[in-house]
Design an enzyme around this catalytic site. Sequence first.
Site, mmCIF file in Angstrom:
data_model
loop_
_atom_site.group_PDB
_atom_site.id
_atom_site.type_symbol
_atom_site.label_atom_id
_atom_site.label_comp_id
_atom_site.label_asym_id
_atom_site.label_seq_id
_atom_site.Cartn_x
_atom_site.Cartn_y
_atom_site.Cartn_z
ATOM 1 N N SER A 14 -28.886 -79.159 -93.575
ATOM 2 C CA SER A 14 -28.362 -80.445 -93.092
ATOM 3 C C SER A 14 -28.990 -81.582 -93.874
ATOM 4 O O SER A 14 -30.214 -81.774 -93.844
ATOM 5 C CB SER A 14 -28.685 -80.621 -91.613
ATOM 6 O OG SER A 14 -28.487 -81.987 -91.275
ATOM 7 N N HIS A 51 -24.311 -79.057 -94.701
ATOM 8 C CA HIS A 51 -23.985 -79.584 -93.366
ATOM 9 C C HIS A 51 -24.148 -81.108 -93.377
ATOM 10 O O HIS A 51 -25.194 -81.637 -93.754
ATOM 11 C CB HIS A 51 -24.923 -78.942 -92.349
ATOM 12 C CG HIS A 51 -24.575 -79.223 -90.928
ATOM 13 N ND1 HIS A 51 -23.550 -78.586 -90.248
ATOM 14 C CD2 HIS A 51 -25.133 -80.072 -90.030
ATOM 15 C CE1 HIS A 51 -23.502 -79.018 -89.001
ATOM 16 N NE2 HIS A 51 -24.450 -79.938 -88.839
ATOM 17 N N ASP A 108 -27.091 -74.901 -84.389
ATOM 18 C CA ASP A 108 -27.524 -76.164 -85.012
ATOM 19 C C ASP A 108 -28.621 -76.826 -84.179
ATOM 20 O O ASP A 108 -28.384 -77.241 -83.052
ATOM 21 C CB ASP A 108 -26.291 -77.085 -85.119
ATOM 22 C CG ASP A 108 -26.583 -78.380 -85.862
ATOM 23 O OD1 ASP A 108 -27.707 -78.563 -86.353
ATOM 24 O OD2 ASP A 108 -25.653 -79.215 -85.956
ATOM 25 N N ASP A 125 -23.920 -84.450 -91.062
ATOM 26 C CA ASP A 125 -23.961 -84.909 -89.673
ATOM 27 C C ASP A 125 -23.509 -86.357 -89.568
ATOM 28 O O ASP A 125 -24.178 -87.264 -90.083
ATOM 29 C CB ASP A 125 -25.399 -84.806 -89.141
ATOM 30 C CG ASP A 125 -25.781 -83.371 -88.821
ATOM 31 O OD1 ASP A 125 -25.035 -82.718 -88.071
ATOM 32 O OD2 ASP A 125 -26.827 -82.908 -89.325
ATOM 33 N N MET A 127 -24.834 -76.082 -80.041
ATOM 34 C CA MET A 127 -25.964 -77.012 -80.211
ATOM 35 C C MET A 127 -27.199 -76.427 -79.531
ATOM 36 O O MET A 127 -27.174 -76.126 -78.338
ATOM 37 C CB MET A 127 -25.659 -78.373 -79.580
ATOM 38 C CG MET A 127 -24.690 -79.277 -80.328
ATOM 39 S SD MET A 127 -25.082 -79.713 -82.046
ATOM 40 C CE MET A 127 -26.769 -80.299 -81.956
ATOM 41 N N MET A 138 -22.826 -89.471 -87.086
ATOM 42 C CA MET A 138 -23.183 -89.971 -85.748
ATOM 43 C C MET A 138 -22.735 -91.416 -85.606
ATOM 44 O O MET A 138 -22.936 -92.217 -86.522
ATOM 45 C CB MET A 138 -24.691 -89.902 -85.557
ATOM 46 C CG MET A 138 -25.263 -88.516 -85.759
ATOM 47 S SD MET A 138 -27.044 -88.568 -85.621
ATOM 48 C CE MET A 138 -27.429 -86.829 -85.889
ATOM 49 N N HIS A 161 -19.911 -82.229 -89.381
ATOM 50 C CA HIS A 161 -20.141 -82.152 -87.928
ATOM 51 C C HIS A 161 -19.991 -83.557 -87.361
ATOM 52 O O HIS A 161 -20.855 -84.415 -87.579
ATOM 53 C CB HIS A 161 -21.552 -81.579 -87.699
ATOM 54 C CG HIS A 161 -21.978 -81.512 -86.275
ATOM 55 N ND1 HIS A 161 -23.288 -81.276 -85.911
ATOM 56 C CD2 HIS A 161 -21.291 -81.634 -85.112
ATOM 57 C CE1 HIS A 161 -23.384 -81.259 -84.584
ATOM 58 N NE2 HIS A 161 -22.186 -81.487 -84.082
ATOM 59 N N MET A 199 -20.246 -86.097 -84.642
ATOM 60 C CA MET A 199 -20.819 -86.462 -83.339
ATOM 61 C C MET A 199 -20.344 -87.868 -83.027
ATOM 62 O O MET A 199 -21.108 -88.837 -83.008
ATOM 63 C CB MET A 199 -22.349 -86.359 -83.408
ATOM 64 C CG MET A 199 -22.821 -84.914 -83.425
ATOM 65 S SD MET A 199 -24.520 -84.755 -83.993
ATOM 66 C CE MET A 199 -24.224 -84.679 -85.746
HETATM 67 C C1 DX5 Z 1 -28.559 -82.828 -84.674
HETATM 68 C C2 DX5 Z 1 -27.746 -82.437 -85.895
HETATM 69 C C3 DX5 Z 1 -28.378 -81.362 -86.689
HETATM 70 C C4 DX5 Z 1 -29.721 -81.714 -87.276
HETATM 71 C C5 DX5 Z 1 -30.555 -80.467 -87.252
HETATM 72 O O1 DX5 Z 1 -27.848 -83.767 -83.927
HETATM 73 O O2 DX5 Z 1 -26.458 -81.982 -85.515
HETATM 74 O O3 DX5 Z 1 -27.501 -80.857 -87.691
HETATM 75 O O4 DX5 Z 1 -29.658 -82.202 -88.576
HETATM 76 O O5 DX5 Z 1 -31.838 -80.802 -87.649
HETATM 77 P P1 DX5 Z 1 -33.070 -79.831 -87.401
HETATM 78 O O6 DX5 Z 1 -32.819 -78.580 -88.160
HETATM 79 O O7 DX5 Z 1 -34.196 -80.646 -87.930
HETATM 80 O O8 DX5 Z 1 -33.175 -79.583 -85.909
HETATM 81 ZN ZN ZN Z 2 -25.204 -80.904 -87.084
#
Ligand code: DX5
Ligand code: ZN
Length: 222
Positions: free
Chosen positions: A8, A33, A175, A35, A137, A37, A66, A68
């Site tokens: 990620s 990956h 994840d 992310d 998750m 947000m 991903h 969010m």
């Molecule tokens: C969290 C994200 C993850 C995050 C995981 O909201 O969806 O993808 O980057 O990070 P680690 O591996 O540090 O928990």
């Molecule tokens: Zn993620």
Amino acid sequence: MKHLVAPSILAADFANLQRDIEMINNSQADWIHVDIMDGVFVPNISFGFPVTSAVKKHALKPLDVHLMIVEPDRYLKNFKDAGASGITVHYEVCPNLHRTVQYIKELGCRAGVALNPHTPVAALDDIIGDLDMVLIMSVNPGFGGQRFIENTYKKLRDIKELSSRKNPNLFIEVDGGVDAHNINALIEAGANVFVAGSSVFSSPDPTAAIAGLKDPKPFPRS
Ligand code: DX5
Ligand code: ZN
């Protein structure tokens, strides 16, 4: 199927993204990956289309996006155009999930649905056959570097059981808090795609950390 590893880039150095993407390109990682947000669905804001397109410009591996975010339908085409190979939306924000999944597939992307830690796997019973991937998750979404939630093992066994009956080719992605200590147990519970942020990027040798996740050694439980 041999499991996949998706570092990620949330944990990458944003001032050196090209360098970190190239590290992933030259590693054993399978996907990247990404992310996204929005500060509404989750209490944090990461980045959006321009950064995703910039990552795509350098990436030699598929982008696993991903989302969010609330109302993901409004932005699916933008993420496809920014270079997504797979798009995962959250169950908790999709009142018409079947339509959303069909749209992701029409765009030519792998369609994934993510479940928050409190959302039961049974919620996917009537749509599992339409999905390419389920993302479990294992932390509350919003931040990297959080503590792994142990109930994830039970959820992985549940989704594995459902997928064996209804969709044997399903990607089961986990994840949050994935590292060399828990990956063997997670594989055993049924996961076959592993997102890893901090365990890769806070390692002194991220390439070796990825190799360690691809080919995990048995880790003595303390
Ligand atoms: C969290 C994200 C993850 C995050 C995981 O909201 O969806 O993808 O980057 O990070 P680690 O591996 O540090 O928990
Ligand atoms: Zn993620």
